[in-house]
Write a protein that holds these residues in place. Structure first.
Motif, mmCIF file in Angstrom:
data_model
loop_
_atom_site.group_PDB
_atom_site.id
_atom_site.type_symbol
_atom_site.label_atom_id
_atom_site.label_comp_id
_atom_site.label_asym_id
_atom_site.label_seq_id
_atom_site.Cartn_x
_atom_site.Cartn_y
_atom_site.Cartn_z
ATOM 1 N N GLY A 25 -28.073 -9.570 -32.963
ATOM 2 C CA GLY A 25 -27.743 -8.620 -34.011
ATOM 3 C C GLY A 25 -26.708 -7.655 -33.503
ATOM 4 N N GLY A 26 -25.959 -7.086 -34.415
ATOM 5 C CA GLY A 26 -24.903 -6.194 -33.955
ATOM 6 C C GLY A 26 -24.369 -5.306 -35.049
ATOM 7 N N LEU A 27 -23.365 -4.552 -34.656
ATOM 8 C CA LEU A 27 -22.724 -3.583 -35.542
ATOM 9 C C LEU A 27 -21.221 -3.651 -35.332
ATOM 10 C CD1 LEU A 27 -22.926 -1.104 -37.488
ATOM 11 C CD2 LEU A 27 -23.033 0.317 -35.419
ATOM 12 N N MET A 28 -20.474 -3.820 -36.416
ATOM 13 C CA MET A 28 -19.023 -3.796 -36.360
ATOM 14 C C MET A 28 -18.500 -2.562 -37.100
ATOM 15 S SD MET A 28 -17.657 -7.736 -36.691
ATOM 16 C CE MET A 28 -18.148 -7.899 -38.415
ATOM 17 N N PHE A 29 -17.420 -1.988 -36.564
ATOM 18 C CA PHE A 29 -16.810 -0.809 -37.181
ATOM 19 C C PHE A 29 -15.349 -1.096 -37.467
ATOM 20 C CE2 PHE A 29 -14.393 3.198 -36.682
ATOM 21 C CZ PHE A 29 -14.899 3.885 -37.777
ATOM 22 N N ASP A 30 -14.954 -0.935 -38.724
ATOM 23 C CA ASP A 30 -13.580 -1.177 -39.145
ATOM 24 C C ASP A 30 -12.709 0.018 -38.765
ATOM 25 O OD1 ASP A 30 -11.211 -1.831 -40.331
ATOM 26 O OD2 ASP A 30 -12.022 -2.048 -42.364
ATOM 27 N N LEU A 31 -11.707 -0.222 -37.915
ATOM 28 C CA LEU A 31 -10.816 0.855 -37.486
ATOM 29 C C LEU A 31 -9.812 1.256 -38.561
ATOM 30 C CD1 LEU A 31 -10.014 -0.380 -33.866
ATOM 31 C CD2 LEU A 31 -11.597 1.430 -34.534
ATOM 32 N N ASP A 37 -16.807 -4.242 -32.074
ATOM 33 C CA ASP A 37 -18.034 -5.030 -32.224
ATOM 34 C C ASP A 37 -18.980 -4.767 -31.057
ATOM 35 O OD1 ASP A 37 -19.883 -6.891 -33.078
ATOM 36 O OD2 ASP A 37 -18.808 -8.602 -32.233
ATOM 37 N N LEU A 38 -20.223 -4.378 -31.365
ATOM 38 C CA LEU A 38 -21.280 -4.188 -30.371
ATOM 39 C C LEU A 38 -22.435 -5.097 -30.732
ATOM 40 C CD1 LEU A 38 -22.526 -2.678 -27.947
ATOM 41 C CD2 LEU A 38 -23.386 -0.977 -29.577
ATOM 42 N N GLN A 39 -22.889 -5.919 -29.766
ATOM 43 C CA GLN A 39 -23.886 -6.945 -30.070
ATOM 44 C C GLN A 39 -24.982 -6.987 -29.016
ATOM 45 O OE1 GLN A 39 -22.655 -11.082 -31.324
ATOM 46 N NE2 GLN A 39 -23.507 -11.582 -29.325
ATOM 47 N N LEU A 40 -26.228 -7.190 -29.475
ATOM 48 C CA LEU A 40 -27.383 -7.424 -28.613
ATOM 49 C C LEU A 40 -27.863 -8.848 -28.849
ATOM 50 C CD1 LEU A 40 -29.362 -4.091 -29.199
ATOM 51 C CD2 LEU A 40 -27.758 -4.614 -27.365
ATOM 52 N N PHE A 60 -31.791 -11.147 -21.960
ATOM 53 C CA PHE A 60 -31.154 -10.279 -22.937
ATOM 54 C C PHE A 60 -29.724 -10.037 -22.480
ATOM 55 C CE2 PHE A 60 -35.635 -9.263 -23.438
ATOM 56 C CZ PHE A 60 -35.785 -9.233 -24.807
ATOM 57 N N SER A 61 -28.819 -9.870 -23.425
ATOM 58 C CA SER A 61 -27.446 -9.570 -23.062
ATOM 59 C C SER A 61 -26.862 -8.562 -24.044
ATOM 60 C CB SER A 61 -26.581 -10.834 -23.034
ATOM 61 O OG SER A 61 -26.505 -11.431 -24.305
ATOM 62 N N VAL A 62 -25.866 -7.836 -23.568
ATOM 63 C CA VAL A 62 -25.137 -6.852 -24.368
ATOM 64 C C VAL A 62 -23.667 -7.238 -24.341
ATOM 65 C CG1 VAL A 62 -24.534 -4.430 -24.655
ATOM 66 C CG2 VAL A 62 -26.796 -5.056 -23.779
ATOM 67 N N SER A 63 -23.050 -7.295 -25.518
ATOM 68 C CA SER A 63 -21.633 -7.655 -25.613
ATOM 69 C C SER A 63 -20.877 -6.578 -26.362
ATOM 70 C CB SER A 63 -21.444 -8.993 -26.335
ATOM 71 O OG SER A 63 -22.088 -10.045 -25.657
ATOM 72 N N VAL A 64 -19.662 -6.307 -25.913
ATOM 73 C CA VAL A 64 -18.777 -5.379 -26.615
ATOM 74 C C VAL A 64 -17.408 -6.029 -26.711
ATOM 75 C CG1 VAL A 64 -18.171 -4.161 -24.475
ATOM 76 C CG2 VAL A 64 -17.847 -3.033 -26.685
ATOM 77 N N GLY A 65 -16.778 -5.906 -27.859
ATOM 78 C CA GLY A 65 -15.481 -6.542 -28.033
ATOM 79 C C GLY A 65 -14.784 -6.069 -29.288
ATOM 80 N N VAL A 66 -13.856 -6.879 -29.766
ATOM 81 C CA VAL A 66 -13.092 -6.558 -30.967
ATOM 82 C C VAL A 66 -12.961 -7.826 -31.789
ATOM 83 C CG1 VAL A 66 -10.912 -6.969 -29.746
ATOM 84 C CG2 VAL A 66 -10.903 -5.625 -31.844
#
Length: 222
Positions: free
Chosen positions: A167-173, A180-183, A208-214
């Motif tokens: 699951g994650g959360l994306m924020f439109d710039l 994009d932040l994802q668990l 478990f992993s944590v991902s950050v990207g665009v």
């Protein structure tokens, strides 16, 4: 975080800015999301490694008829560290044995999302192939003299089917790309090998992993 991984990821982020749509171009239904991942293996996985880090990318396709459902394909490479020891009987600083653990992951799934203003919440069940392998490299004078490169061999490579949810959360710039932040949680059955009293036991790998990207949508000519 290893510096080469961080530098490569920063380069990808700068590159993604050049792919943002311009006034005479429109966005396609295809999107790509390079990301940086940190993995935290759980207890059954502890004898393989403590943590892992690496790079990956997700590919998405927007369904215009059902915008909250997005088919997705992920590819990820993780490195679980490297152990370096001196070749027995050698007194040279260059005669080194390096043991490195790696993982390649190919997964697919269907992303369910809900857009709220500039934020997009999403969740997704996923499944696919997980490969774990150990690379042993012998860096000594003999191989450099005769071959010009160190000797390298893949040991104990295992490929298994696995599943997970994320699951994650994306924020439109507002400029095209989305932060994009994802668990992620995943489990791979019978991939961790343990030898007890000459008996080989296989346990499930869980982490478990944590991902950050665009995430940015590809552009096409009008």
């Amino acid at each position: 975080m290893q510096r080469p991984v961080l530098f490569i990821f920063i380069f990808i982020l700068f590159l993604s800015g050049s792919l943002t749509a311009r006034p005479r171009e429109r966005l396609s239904n295809w999107a790509i999301g390079p990301h940086m991942t940190i993995s935290f293996p759980q207890s059954q996985f502890a004898n393989y490694s403590k943590t892992g880090e690496g790079l990956g990318a997700k590919i998405l396709y927007r369904l215009e008829a059902v915008p909250f459902i997005t088919p997705r394909f992920d590819i990820t490479y993780l490195s679980f560290g490297e152990k370096r020891t001196t070749i027995p009987g050698s007194y040279s600083l260059y005669n080194i044995i390096s043991t490195r653990h790696e993982s390649f992951q190919l997964t697919v799934g269907t992303q369910l999302s809900q857009k709220i203003g500039r934020f997009t919440l999403y969740a997704e069940p996923m499944g696919g192939l997980f490969n774990f392998r150990t690379i042993v490299t012998i860096d000594d004078d003999y191989y450099y003299y005769y071959y010009g490169t160190p000797y390298s061999e893949t040991k104990d490579s295992r490929t298994k089917l696995g599943w997970g949810v994320n699951g994650g959360l994306m924020f439109d710039l507002g400029l095209g790309p989305h932060i994009d932040l994802q668990l992620n949680y995943q489990t791979i059955p019978n991939v961790v090998k343990t030898i007890v009293e000459d008996k080989t036991i296989y346990n499930d790998a869980k982490d478990f992993s944590v991902s950050v990207g665009v995430v940015f949508f590809l552009k096409v000519k009008r």
